[in-house]
Design a protein around this motif. Structure first.
Motif, PDB file in Angstrom:
ATOM      1  N   GLY A 190       0.796  -1.222   0.000  1.00  0.00           N
ATOM      2  CA  GLY A 190       0.000   0.000   0.000  1.00  0.00           C
ATOM      3  C   GLY A 190       0.825   1.266   0.000  1.00  0.00           C
ATOM      4  N   ARG A 191       2.105   1.169   0.406  1.00  0.00           N
ATOM      5  CA  ARG A 191       2.984   2.337   0.381  1.00  0.00           C
ATOM      6  C   ARG A 191       4.311   1.929  -0.217  1.00  0.00           C
ATOM      7  NH1 ARG A 191       1.042   3.252   5.866  1.00  0.00           N
ATOM      8  NH2 ARG A 191      -0.442   4.956   5.911  1.00  0.00           N
ATOM      9  N   SER A 212       2.284  21.851 -10.521  1.00  0.00           N
ATOM     10  CA  SER A 212       3.370  20.924 -10.254  1.00  0.00           C
ATOM     11  C   SER A 212       3.630  20.890  -8.756  1.00  0.00           C
ATOM     12  CB  SER A 212       4.640  21.358 -11.009  1.00  0.00           C
ATOM     13  OG  SER A 212       5.755  20.608 -10.596  1.00  0.00           O
ATOM     14  N   SER A 213       3.612  19.697  -8.167  1.00  0.00           N
ATOM     15  CA  SER A 213       3.846  19.545  -6.729  1.00  0.00           C
ATOM     16  C   SER A 213       5.079  18.692  -6.509  1.00  0.00           C
ATOM     17  CB  SER A 213       2.633  18.894  -6.052  1.00  0.00           C
ATOM     18  OG  SER A 213       1.476  19.656  -6.248  1.00  0.00           O
ATOM     19  N   ARG A 214       6.075  19.286  -5.853  1.00  0.00           N
ATOM     20  CA  ARG A 214       7.304  18.542  -5.562  1.00  0.00           C
ATOM     21  C   ARG A 214       7.229  17.965  -4.152  1.00  0.00           C
ATOM     22  NH1 ARG A 214      12.423  18.808  -7.984  1.00  0.00           N
ATOM     23  NH2 ARG A 214      11.770  20.655  -9.122  1.00  0.00           N
ATOM     24  N   VAL A 215       7.490  16.654  -4.044  1.00  0.00           N
ATOM     25  CA  VAL A 215       7.469  15.995  -2.743  1.00  0.00           C
ATOM     26  C   VAL A 215       8.838  15.401  -2.452  1.00  0.00           C
ATOM     27  CG1 VAL A 215       5.010  15.492  -2.844  1.00  0.00           C
ATOM     28  CG2 VAL A 215       6.634  13.814  -3.725  1.00  0.00           C
ATOM     29  N   LEU A 267      -7.624  16.109  -5.538  1.00  0.00           N
ATOM     30  CA  LEU A 267      -8.218  14.805  -5.792  1.00  0.00           C
ATOM     31  C   LEU A 267      -7.397  14.021  -6.805  1.00  0.00           C
ATOM     32  CD1 LEU A 267     -10.588  12.805  -5.453  1.00  0.00           C
ATOM     33  CD2 LEU A 267     -11.784  14.080  -7.264  1.00  0.00           C
ATOM     34  N   LYS A 268      -6.937  14.680  -7.845  1.00  0.00           N
ATOM     35  CA  LYS A 268      -6.202  13.994  -8.902  1.00  0.00           C
ATOM     36  C   LYS A 268      -4.815  13.530  -8.459  1.00  0.00           C
ATOM     37  CE  LYS A 268      -8.643  16.143 -12.765  1.00  0.00           C
ATOM     38  NZ  LYS A 268      -8.607  17.149 -13.849  1.00  0.00           N
ATOM     39  N   THR A 269      -4.174  14.276  -7.572  1.00  0.00           N
ATOM     40  CA  THR A 269      -2.837  13.878  -7.105  1.00  0.00           C
ATOM     41  C   THR A 269      -2.895  12.951  -5.888  1.00  0.00           C
ATOM     42  OG1 THR A 269      -2.670  15.892  -5.752  1.00  0.00           O
ATOM     43  CG2 THR A 269      -1.726  15.969  -7.977  1.00  0.00           C
ATOM     44  N   THR A 308      -0.106  10.947  -3.350  1.00  0.00           N
ATOM     45  CA  THR A 308       0.166  11.391  -1.985  1.00  0.00           C
ATOM     46  C   THR A 308      -0.268  10.360  -0.953  1.00  0.00           C
ATOM     47  OG1 THR A 308      -1.948  12.602  -1.979  1.00  0.00           O
ATOM     48  CG2 THR A 308       0.021  13.829  -2.601  1.00  0.00           C
ATOM     49  N   LYS A 309      -1.255   9.522  -1.284  1.00  0.00           N
ATOM     50  CA  LYS A 309      -1.689   8.504  -0.325  1.00  0.00           C
ATOM     51  C   LYS A 309      -0.649   7.396  -0.144  1.00  0.00           C
ATOM     52  CE  LYS A 309      -4.190   5.513  -3.576  1.00  0.00           C
ATOM     53  NZ  LYS A 309      -3.450   4.278  -3.292  1.00  0.00           N
TER      54      LYS A 309
END
Length: 575
Positions: free
Chosen positions: A281-282, A326-329, A552-554, A558-559
């Motif tokens: 799951g991760r 754009s989201s940088r993690v 919602l789309k990303t 992220t989950k």
């Protein structure tokens, strides 16, 4: 360990993260020299440098009898390569695929993940899983002599197999340019393909905007990047296949001997054992340490207001524009793109999963529901997909959300713009066009969209390039009119979309298929991960609701990460 990782990532994107909320700032980009660093890293032949209209000396596929295990199949590949080395064909150019069917059904992604430890940092790799199985005819010999040669006195079985997915390592021939993808580039790729060898395919992607500057994280992809895998693992319904491909062209300074040597080097890095890793799951319980958005919420609101002002102006023809984020993690451990892809695959019903990774580059992965087009001989189909709602936790709630989407005037306008635009383009290229259904719901595991299917008949084979170039970019990822929307995107967005929202898929001899590279991310190679999402802006759009749609789309990415437990996660927002 976590602190060191954080410092290295922040150092990488420090320059762009200092951007203030201003639309006049120039994006960080890479200007390439005549001999870019990529060419030094790649050992494969670039097929774009040759004569696009010169036919190859030979294009063929050689199929061996079915093997009981991957180890036996790998041994047969090695023996076949040894035979090819000692008995070279007498032509200056060609491409030969050797394939060995396997009795067992083995997932191609498991095979690719099993190779990760030894080869992922050096060899280019790809993965593609279609939404529906594809029918492939394979000539499988019935009998094999003691010396491994096929006995020509016995007839072959014509086996129709349903292909589920393909994974590849190394490139027998690649195709990459810094200039926008052109008809000549398409001919360079098609030169290596044949209807008689349906599984010799070029897998790859094209930038959303080939005219824009290329940022450093997208450097290895160029304006487009395609590869015919050197070693490939195909997953069918009920069985599998491993294959090796060599390509050479003396006019491209790639001799047959060099091609054989390169393939041997790749084969020695391939493991014949396939280990199915458990899905927890991760991705290795990675902890999310840092997250930043470009643009941030305040600048997003400003961008939406600017777009709406343009849409409302009387002197503009702009009806819709798709703006993206754009989201940088950053996590405490490096993210494995194949782990993320494995999770996407497990929930990827009615969606395409893909991975494309040039040498020494991050991996572009995605789980997209949207088909750009599929061609089978001269038959071609596409889809209109627009507007988004979440799925309901209960069946009654899900039905109500779907009903609201079907009856929403704002979403109907957004969807109709997309559908009618594709219809007009089909009518320009195809001899006939059918739209069925005209509007329905497309339900996916986490979201639902408005949907229509369009089919047509091409007049000639070269029209495939016209379909690709006219359909991309669709109003669903760019806007309408396309050029007005593209210019607003270029002026507004302060990051490089790269291959996000561009065509991703494969070219084949008689069949080609491309999805739209949304629900996607750029992962690994010291950048953490860049998550991309966009939303359509039309009259009536609300910036806060559109921001929620981005979240919602990303969320499918992220989950996969845990929040930092020992300290509050640091979140930085930038334009």
């Amino acid at each position: 360990m976590a602190v060191a990782a954080k410092c290295s990532i922040i150092g990488f994107f420090n320059k762009k993260d200092s951007i203030k909320c201003s639309y006049s700032f120039t994006k960080e980009s890479i200007k390439f020299s005549a001999t870019p660093k990529y060419e030094e890293l790649s050992s494969s032949m670039n097929g774009c440098h040759g004569d696009s209209r010169a036919p190859l000396g030979t294009i063929e596929t050689r199929t061996f009898p079915v093997a009981a295990t991957t180890a036996v199949a790998a041994d047969r590949l090695h023996a076949a390569i040894f035979d090819l080395k000692n008995n070279p064909p007498h032509v200056d150019s060609g491409i030969i695929r050797i394939q060995v069917p396997i009795e067992q059904k083995i997932e191609s992604l498991d095979w690719l993940r099993s190779q990760a430890d030894s080869s992922s940092t050096v060899l280019p790799r790809c993965y593609f899983s279609g939404r529906e199985p594809a029918n492939i005819n394979i000539n499988i010999p019935k009998i094999q002599n003691f010396d491994g040669n096929i006995n020509g006195d016995h007839e072959n079985d014509i086996n129709c197999k349903k292909l589920l997915s393909v994974a590849g390592l190394g490139s027998a021939v690649s195709f990459r340019q810094l200039t926008p993808f052109s008809l000549d580039d398409w001919h360079c790729i098609k030169r290596f393909l044949s209807k008689n060898s349906p599984l010799i395919r070029a897998y790859g992607a094209i930038r959303f905007d080939g005219r824009s500057d290329i940022s450093s994280e997208w450097e290895g992809f160029g304006s487009f990047y395609f590869m015919v895998p050197q070693v490939e693992f195909d997953e069918f319904e009920g069985s599998s296949m491993i294959a090796a491909t060599i390509a050479w062209d003396n006019h491209l300074s790639r001799t047959y001997e060099e091609a054989i040597g390169a393939l041997e080097d790749t084969l020695w890095q391939i493991s014949s054992s396939v280990v199915r890793k458990k899905l927890n799951g991760r991705t290795g319980d990675a902890v999310l340490l840092h997250q930043s958005h470009v643009p941030n919420k305040g600048c997003w609101d400003s961008a939406i207001n600017k777009a709406l002002e343009m849409i409302r102006r009387e002197d503009t023809s702009l009806l819709k524009v798709v703006l993206a984020r754009s989201s940088r993690v950053l996590t405490d451990v490096e993210i494995d793109p194949l782990e993320w892809l494995n999770t996407l695959k497990s929930e990827g019903d009615k969606a395409y999963q893909f991975c494309l990774q040039p040498p020494q580059s991050p991996a572009f992965i995605g789980n997209t529901p949207e088909r750009l087009f599929h061609r089978d001989e001269l038959s071609v189909c596409s889809e209109a997909l627009a507007a988004t709602r979440r799925r309901g936790e209960t069946e009654p709630l899900d039905l109500q959300i779907g009903h609201d989407l079907l009856t929403s005037k704002k979403d109907h306008v957004e969807f109709t713009v997309v559908r009618e635009n594709i219809r007009r383009k089909f009518e320009e290229i195809c001899s006939q066009t059918i739209v069925e259904p005209s509007k329905s719901l497309r339900k996916l595991p986490r979201v639902q969209h408005l949907y229509a299917k369009l089919t047509g008949k091409l007049k000639q084979e070269d029209d495939e390039f016209r379909v690709l170039s006219s359909l991309h970019p669709t109003p669903a990822v760019c806007g309408l009119p396309a050029e007005d929307a593209r210019q607003l995107i270029a002026d507004t967005e302060m990051f490089d979309r790269g291959m996000y929202a561009g065509p991703v898929g494969y070219f084949g001899g008689s069949e080609s298929e491309f999805a739209v590279g949304i629900r996607s991310a750029l992962v690994g190679k010291d950048i953490g991960a860049l998550l991309y999402a966009g939303t359509g802006i039309v009259e009536g759009s609300d910036s806060s609701m559109e921001w929620q749609e981005l979240e919602l789309k990303t969320s499918q990415y992220t989950k996969l990460m845990k929040r930092e437990e020992t300290a509050s996660m640091k979140e930085t927002v930038h334009l």
